[in-house]
Design an enzyme around this catalytic site. Structure first.
Site, short mmCIF file in Angstrom:
data_model
loop_
_atom_site.label_atom_id
_atom_site.label_comp_id
_atom_site.label_asym_id
_atom_site.label_seq_id
_atom_site.Cartn_x
_atom_site.Cartn_y
_atom_site.Cartn_z
N ILE A 121 0.84 -1.21 0.00
CA ILE A 121 0.00 0.00 0.00
C ILE A 121 0.87 1.25 0.00
O ILE A 121 0.61 2.21 -0.73
CB ILE A 121 -0.99 -0.01 1.19
CG1 ILE A 121 -1.93 -1.21 1.07
CG2 ILE A 121 -1.79 1.30 1.24
CD1 ILE A 121 -2.89 -1.39 2.22
N TYR A 166 -2.60 -9.00 17.58
CA TYR A 166 -2.43 -7.99 16.52
C TYR A 166 -3.59 -6.99 16.57
O TYR A 166 -3.39 -5.78 16.51
CB TYR A 166 -2.37 -8.69 15.16
CG TYR A 166 -2.30 -7.75 13.99
CD1 TYR A 166 -1.16 -6.99 13.76
CD2 TYR A 166 -3.36 -7.63 13.10
CE1 TYR A 166 -1.09 -6.12 12.67
CE2 TYR A 166 -3.30 -6.77 12.01
CZ TYR A 166 -2.17 -6.02 11.80
OH TYR A 166 -2.09 -5.16 10.73
#
Ligand code: UDP
Length: 326
Positions: free
Chosen positions: A12, A149
């Site tokens: 990205i 996470y």
């Protein structure tokens, strides 16, 4: 403007950098090349307004020197991908927590705006029909890697928000929902480049579990312009925005679509979760974004459907300079 992109060599980040350069800005990428690659920055590196600094967001001095004089910091650096997080849990946790604090601190000291790239993982197992930004988070034990996470990224959001409140940091947050596109590698688990890579090399396409889990894949070409706009939009400060696609699919249907669009002879197989990720891994059955907030503020609208996305990834993996061994 002068922009810093942490994690700029990633999938990205590198698309974001290409766009910023196209818009005439100067860009510095900070990346430790743990999952990113120099090849992603080939296009950026060809021009004079770009520089790659190889290093970690855990290095306070380096982050300080890179952000000095910048107008905006896009904080994308993170330990990402299911396999990396499962295989290196402690390193991932330090990068995702302490690394973010280092970057936020530097942005405050140097008066930069900041955009934090967060993730739809923070919603955990909430399978609501269109998750809006205030939806509840349904997480399993933080001792399980997937939820650790999600917990870390949730704390990153809170840190960013609190730096805004206490130190005046002008920051916005985006939660990215299964963003895919060219340059994404399947090496760390991401399903679309994995399926396309498998299809192009005639290997079996590996559906984990029963294939009835649902996702909504968004194109990197749709979300990156929205990230630039939100980073520079004063009305976005202190807020979080979902960004993602509009077309929902089961993973089983995705496998068939990839096989059809690539004209592949690959078999489609089912792999138990335990075998794919190790024992105790939990997957979410469904994840679908509600992007109304971004639409209302900046007119965000996903324009690419799933076929467009699969075709663009197929084209990029077929290109002669890219390896298809994902
Ligand atoms: N998946 C799969 N086969 C693969 C890789 C992933 O069936 O080779 C599944 C994975 O278990 C999940 C979905 O595809 O249900 C999306 O996985 P990904 O890692 O891309 O993103 P997630 O939504 O899990 O963060």
């Amino acid at each position: 403007m002068k922009a810093v992109v942490t994690g700029g060599a990633g999938f990205i980040g590198s698309h974001l950098i290409d766009l910023l350069l196209d818009q005439g800005h100067e860009v510095v990428a900070l990346d430790d090349l743990s999952t990113g690659s120099r090849a992603n920055l080939d296009r950026a590196s060809a021009g004079p307004r770009f520089r790659l600094v190889e290093g970690s967001i855990l290095d306070e001095d380096l982050v300080g020197s890179v952000t000095a004089g910048a107008d905006v910091v896009f904080h994308l650096a993170a330990a990402v991908g299911v396999h990396l997080i499962v295989d290196h849990p402690l390193r991932s946790l330090r990068t995702n927590l302490y690394g973010t604090e280092v970057v936020l601190d530097a942005a405050v000291r140097h008066g930069c705006r900041l955009l934090l790239a967060s993730t739809s993982e923070v919603y955990g197992k909430n399978d609501a029909d269109g998750l809006h930004e205030d939806a509840d988070r349904i997480l399993g034990s933080p001792l399980k890697s997937r939820w650790s996470y999600a917990a870390a990224k949730g704390l990153d959001e809170l840190l960013t928000y609190t730096y805004g409140q206490e130190h005046g940091l002008r920051a916005a947050i985006v939660r990215l929902f299964n963003i895919v596109g060219p340059r994404q590698t399947g090496r760390y688990g991401m399903v679309v480049p994995r399926f396309v890579g498998q299809a192009l090399t005639g290997r079996p396409i590996t559906i984990y579990g029963d294939g009835q889990q649902r996702r909504c894949f968004g194109s990197v070409h749709d979300v990156v312009p929205a990230m630039v706009t939100l980073a520079c939009e004063p009305r976005a400060e202190g807020q979080v925005f979902n960004l993602g696609g509009r077309e929902e699919t089961t993973i089983g249907a995705l496998a068939h679509r990839v096989r059809e669009l690539t004209g592949s002879p690959s078999a489609i197989t089912h792999v138990p979760y335990d075998e794919a990720y190790g024992p105790g891994y939990e997957d979410m059955r469904r994840r679908m974004p509600d992007t109304t907030r971004a639409h209302e503020l900046i007119g965000y609208k996903a324009s690419r459907d799933l076929d467009d996305i699969i075709i663009s990834i197929t084209d990029s993996l077929r290109a002669p300079d890219r390896a298809v061994a994902t």
